[in-house]
Design an enzyme around this catalytic site. Structure first.
Site, PDB file in Angstrom:
ATOM      1  N   ASP A  76      -7.274   4.119  -4.541  1.00 14.30           N
ATOM      2  CA  ASP A  76      -7.802   3.996  -3.120  1.00 14.30           C
ATOM      3  C   ASP A  76      -8.179   5.293  -2.873  1.00 14.30           C
ATOM      4  OD1 ASP A  76      -7.759   2.156  -0.602  1.00 14.30           O
ATOM      5  OD2 ASP A  76      -7.630   3.842   0.338  1.00 14.30           O
ATOM      6  N   LYS A 128       0.830  -1.295   0.152  1.00 15.71           N
ATOM      7  CA  LYS A 128       0.074  -0.087   0.014  1.00 15.71           C
ATOM      8  C   LYS A 128       0.962   1.198   0.169  1.00 15.71           C
ATOM      9  CE  LYS A 128      -4.488   1.025   0.193  1.00 15.71           C
ATOM     10  NZ  LYS A 128      -5.542   0.035  -0.248  1.00 15.71           N
TER      11      LYS A 128
HETATM   12  P1  NDP Z   1     -13.261   7.709  -2.586  1.00 18.48           P
HETATM   13  O1  NDP Z   1     -11.911   8.634  -2.493  1.00 18.48           O
HETATM   14  O2  NDP Z   1     -13.687   7.649  -4.139  1.00 18.48           O
HETATM   15  O3  NDP Z   1     -14.390   8.152  -1.617  1.00 18.48           O
HETATM   16  C1  NDP Z   1     -13.937   8.236  -0.139  1.00 18.48           C
HETATM   17  C2  NDP Z   1     -15.425   8.363   0.202  1.00 18.48           C
HETATM   18  O4  NDP Z   1     -15.297   8.377   2.007  1.00 18.48           O
HETATM   19  C3  NDP Z   1     -15.788   9.963   0.157  1.00 18.48           C
HETATM   20  O5  NDP Z   1     -17.411  10.082  -0.028  1.00 18.48           O
HETATM   21  C4  NDP Z   1     -14.978  10.629   1.346  1.00 18.48           C
HETATM   22  O6  NDP Z   1     -15.641  11.968   1.620  1.00 18.48           O
HETATM   23  C5  NDP Z   1     -15.616   9.513   2.267  1.00 18.48           C
HETATM   24  N1  NDP Z   1     -14.041   9.691   3.413  1.00 18.48           N
HETATM   25  C6  NDP Z   1     -12.963   9.872   2.982  1.00 18.48           C
HETATM   26  N2  NDP Z   1     -12.146   9.853   4.383  1.00 18.48           N
HETATM   27  C7  NDP Z   1     -12.979  10.091   5.182  1.00 18.48           C
HETATM   28  C8  NDP Z   1     -12.630  10.567   6.418  1.00 18.48           C
HETATM   29  N3  NDP Z   1     -11.796  10.401   7.052  1.00 18.48           N
HETATM   30  N4  NDP Z   1     -14.179  10.721   7.315  1.00 18.48           N
HETATM   31  C9  NDP Z   1     -15.185  10.554   6.546  1.00 18.48           C
HETATM   32  N5  NDP Z   1     -15.622  10.602   5.313  1.00 18.48           N
HETATM   33  C10 NDP Z   1     -14.516   9.916   4.579  1.00 18.48           C
HETATM   34  O7  NDP Z   1     -12.468   6.304  -2.032  1.00 18.48           O
HETATM   35  P2  NDP Z   1     -13.242   4.899  -2.422  1.00 18.48           P
HETATM   36  O8  NDP Z   1     -14.406   4.886  -2.651  1.00 18.48           O
HETATM   37  O9  NDP Z   1     -12.272   4.077  -3.261  1.00 18.48           O
HETATM   38  O10 NDP Z   1     -12.517   4.221  -0.806  1.00 18.48           O
HETATM   39  C11 NDP Z   1     -13.724   4.212   0.036  1.00 18.48           C
HETATM   40  C12 NDP Z   1     -13.153   3.032   1.042  1.00 18.48           C
HETATM   41  O11 NDP Z   1     -13.061   1.816   0.459  1.00 18.48           O
HETATM   42  C13 NDP Z   1     -11.642   3.256   1.649  1.00 18.48           C
HETATM   43  O12 NDP Z   1     -11.890   2.750   2.912  1.00 18.48           O
HETATM   44  C14 NDP Z   1     -10.733   2.333   0.780  1.00 18.48           C
HETATM   45  O13 NDP Z   1      -9.644   1.970   1.570  1.00 18.48           O
HETATM   46  C15 NDP Z   1     -11.816   1.350   0.563  1.00 18.48           C
HETATM   47  N6  NDP Z   1     -11.439   0.270  -0.544  1.00 18.48           N
HETATM   48  C16 NDP Z   1     -11.366   1.016  -1.899  1.00 18.48           C
HETATM   49  C17 NDP Z   1     -10.953   0.113  -2.914  1.00 18.48           C
HETATM   50  C18 NDP Z   1     -11.148   0.729  -4.380  1.00 18.48           C
HETATM   51  O14 NDP Z   1     -10.851  -0.123  -5.376  1.00 18.48           O
HETATM   52  N7  NDP Z   1     -11.262   1.909  -4.535  1.00 18.48           N
HETATM   53  C19 NDP Z   1     -10.941  -1.356  -2.720  1.00 18.48           C
HETATM   54  C20 NDP Z   1     -11.045  -1.956  -1.432  1.00 18.48           C
HETATM   55  C21 NDP Z   1     -11.272  -0.871  -0.484  1.00 18.48           C
HETATM   56  P3  NDP Z   1     -14.824  13.309   1.363  1.00 18.48           P
HETATM   57  O15 NDP Z   1     -15.040  13.318  -0.122  1.00 18.48           O
HETATM   58  O16 NDP Z   1     -15.478  14.311   2.279  1.00 18.48           O
HETATM   59  O17 NDP Z   1     -13.397  13.115   1.771  1.00 18.48           O
HETATM   60  O1  2IT Z   2      -7.940  -1.569  -0.565  1.00 24.29           O
HETATM   61  C1  2IT Z   2      -7.704  -2.144  -1.723  1.00 24.29           C
HETATM   62  O2  2IT Z   2      -8.051  -3.231  -1.796  1.00 24.29           O
HETATM   63  C2  2IT Z   2      -7.697  -1.136  -2.846  1.00 24.29           C
HETATM   64  N1  2IT Z   2      -7.756  -0.008  -2.583  1.00 24.29           N
HETATM   65  C3  2IT Z   2      -7.281  -1.805  -4.453  1.00 24.29           C
HETATM   66  C4  2IT Z   2      -6.166  -2.336  -4.451  1.00 24.29           C
HETATM   67  C5  2IT Z   2      -5.799  -2.689  -5.872  1.00 24.29           C
HETATM   68  O3  2IT Z   2      -4.675  -2.944  -6.355  1.00 24.29           O
HETATM   69  O4  2IT Z   2      -6.671  -2.699  -6.702  1.00 24.29           O
END
Ligand code: NDP
Ligand code: 2IT
Length: 464
Positions: A177, A137
């Site tokens: 992420d 990561k």
């Molecule tokens: P994005 O940046 O697309 O969206 C993140 C969302 O979560 C936004 O709505 C953001 O609001 C909110 N958020 C982020 N940080 C905070 C915080 N500290 N407090 C409150 N709200 C928060 O990210 P993703 O949708 O990609 O990721 C969301 C979650 O999913 C994370 O935990 C990530 O690690 C996990 N994840 C993502 C994957 C992926 O493929 N993208 C894969 C597996 C897990 P704001 O805009 O106000 O910051």
């Molecule tokens: O938390 C996760 O699994 C991710 N942000 C996706 C990682 C990836 O390599 O697609």
């Protein structure tokens, strides 16, 4: 986790305490990493009992220590000529079963402890996908909010100028992420290609024109819903007709909502760091399209939803509250999709009191340990992030395969593979929970199944 209940392992708590004391002594300030490590160590204590060869080879001691941590300076200039300095990181945690693989997070809260927790979780998550990917990561404390496209580009170029020395399609393959989506991957890929003079699958989450995979943007959200369906299927149930809560409004929350709509479930909440919206009529396809445009194109805030759809209400975050009122909306299913530790014990109790049947975590480690205990004690279907949200990295793995083959698969093909992988993750986790006497406890099951694959591989590969 401290409470011993029927579906939890009666593990040797002295082993856990002694082991974690050593981990704390070395990493005392990394609270999120310690939280993630504690859960895994508690879960695998029974495995260590049954496999003295793992203890002799100090497998667990090696697993909690990253193979390599890279930290670097990221200087960049804003649109007004002012210089900024951010911190960049890549944690290359474990390469037993494949090249390091995991996302990059750009958020002001990023520090080494958070990236170590995410990289650690990624080891077991990736092992569960059935694909050959190690765990890693990275990211930066850069805040993309309010920055222009050119500022984001300059930052990404500076970040990749250093990172490109450490990664490669057979070494370490980052992806997105929080704060890193298609735009950032594009800028970073361009810079990597320019410096290294090679067009390779060094990043995943690429756009479809230049080596991306269909379904990768959708994969995490879709996969989290598929995992919920798998858990419900054990009891002959499904999501159809259920009222669902989702937090976040980014990549994961958006496509999770899309899949829920397709399956006949009604998502009634979304949020961002400012607060949450509650739309009792449900977020339908048209409203979701509007949210996607708001978040991905206009980069606006979720409170704008209520101006557009006046039947909905907006509740701003109240730092004085000891719970998040989003999780107190009555629902059958809940999908935390924002960030770590967003569901505390009070939130978990509110969900249970309101009759929630299933939790599937799109985010990484969104529930505090006390909240996890409440879900497990209540006997509801609880899908922890490292199993439930593994669909994203799984399709990243499929993107790597397509890049190696130099061809692209259809939407249906990738989606079917994703479904098959989520089924396999569920099966492995369920079977391991049963084998170790905690049937239906996916925390124990997923951690054991992921850990055993890593441990056996590390045994095969000698002391490295
Ligand atoms: P994005 O940046 O697309 O969206 C993140 C969302 O979560 C936004 O709505 C953001 O609001 C909110 N958020 C982020 N940080 C905070 C915080 N500290 N407090 C409150 N709200 C928060 O990210 P993703 O949708 O990609 O990721 C969301 C979650 O999913 C994370 O935990 C990530 O690690 C996990 N994840 C993502 C994957 C992926 O493929 N993208 C894969 C597996 C897990 P704001 O805009 O106000 O910051
Ligand atoms: O938390 C996760 O699994 C991710 N942000 C996706 C990682 C990836 O390599 O697609």
């Amino acid at each position: 986790m401290t409470v011993q209940t029927m579906n939890k392992p009666k593990s040797t708590s002295s082993f856990v305490e002694e082991f974690m004391a050593k981990v704390k002594a070395r990493n005392g300030w990394e609270t999120e990493f310690l939280q993630a490590a504690q859960e895994v160590v508690e879960s695998v204590a029974l495995v260590m009992d049954r496999h003295p060869e793992y203890a002799k080879a100090k497998i667990l001691d090696r697993v909690v220590e990253p193979e390599r941590v890279i930290q670097f300076r990221v200087p960049w200039m804003d649109d007004f000529g002012e210089v900024h300095v951010n911190r960049g990181f890549r944690v290359e945690f474990n390469s037993a079963i494949g090249p390091y693989k995991g996302g990059l997070r750009f958020h002001p809260s990023v520090n080494l402890g958070i990236l170590k927790f995410l990289g650690f979780e990624q080891i077991f998550k990736n092992a569960l996908t059935t694909l050959p990917m190690g765990g890693g990561k990275g990211g930066s404390d850069f805040d993309p909010k309010g920055k222009s496209d050119t500022e984001v580009m300059r930052f990404c170029q500076s970040f990749m100028t250093e990172l490109c020395r450490h990664i490669g399609p057979n070494t370490d393959v980052p992806a997105g992420d929080i704060g890193v989506g298609g735009r950032e991957i594009g800028f970073m890929f361009g810079q990597y290609k320019r410096i290294r003079n090679e067009f390779t699958g060094v990043l995943t989450g690429k756009a479809i024109n230049w080596g991306g995979s269909l379904i990768r943007p959708e994969a995490t959200g879709y996969g989290t819903v598929y995992f919920a369906e798998e858990m419900l299927a054990v009891k002959g149930k499904n999501l159809k007709g259920m009222t669902c809560l989702a937090s976040g409004s980014g990549n994961v929350a958006q496509y999770l909502t899309e899949k829920c709509i397709e399956l006949g479930a009604k998502v009634v909440t979304l949020s961002d760091s400012g607060g949450f919206i509650h739309d009792p009529d449900g977020i339908d396809t048209k409203k979701l399209q509007w949210v996607m445009d708001l978040k991905n194109v206009r980069r606006g805030r979720i409170n704008e939803y209520v101006e557009q759809f006046p039947n909905a209400t907006y509740t701003p975050v109240d730092p004085g509250l000891d719970h998040n009122p989003l999780w107190n909306v009555k629902a059958d299913a809940a999908f935390p999709c924002a960030t770590q530790n967003e569901v505390n014990a009070k939130d978990a109790q509110n969900l249970v009191n309101n009759g929630v049947q299933v939790i599937s975590e799109g985010a990484n480690m969104p529930t505090l340990p006390e909240g996890v205990d409440i879900f497990l004690d209540a006997g509801i279907h609880y899908g922890l992030g490292k199993a439930a949200n593994a669909g994203g990295v799984a399709v990243s793995g499929l993107e790597m395969s397509q890049n190696s083959l130099r061809l692209g698969w259809s939407r249906e093909e990738v989606d079917n593979k994703l479904k098959g992988i989520m089924k396999a993750i569920h099966r492995q986790s369920y079977d391991a929970s049963k084998e170790y006497g905690c049937e239906g406890n996916y925390v124990v099951g997923a951690n054991i199944a992921g850990f055993k694959k890593i441990a056996d591989t590390m045994m095969d590969q000698g002391l490295v």
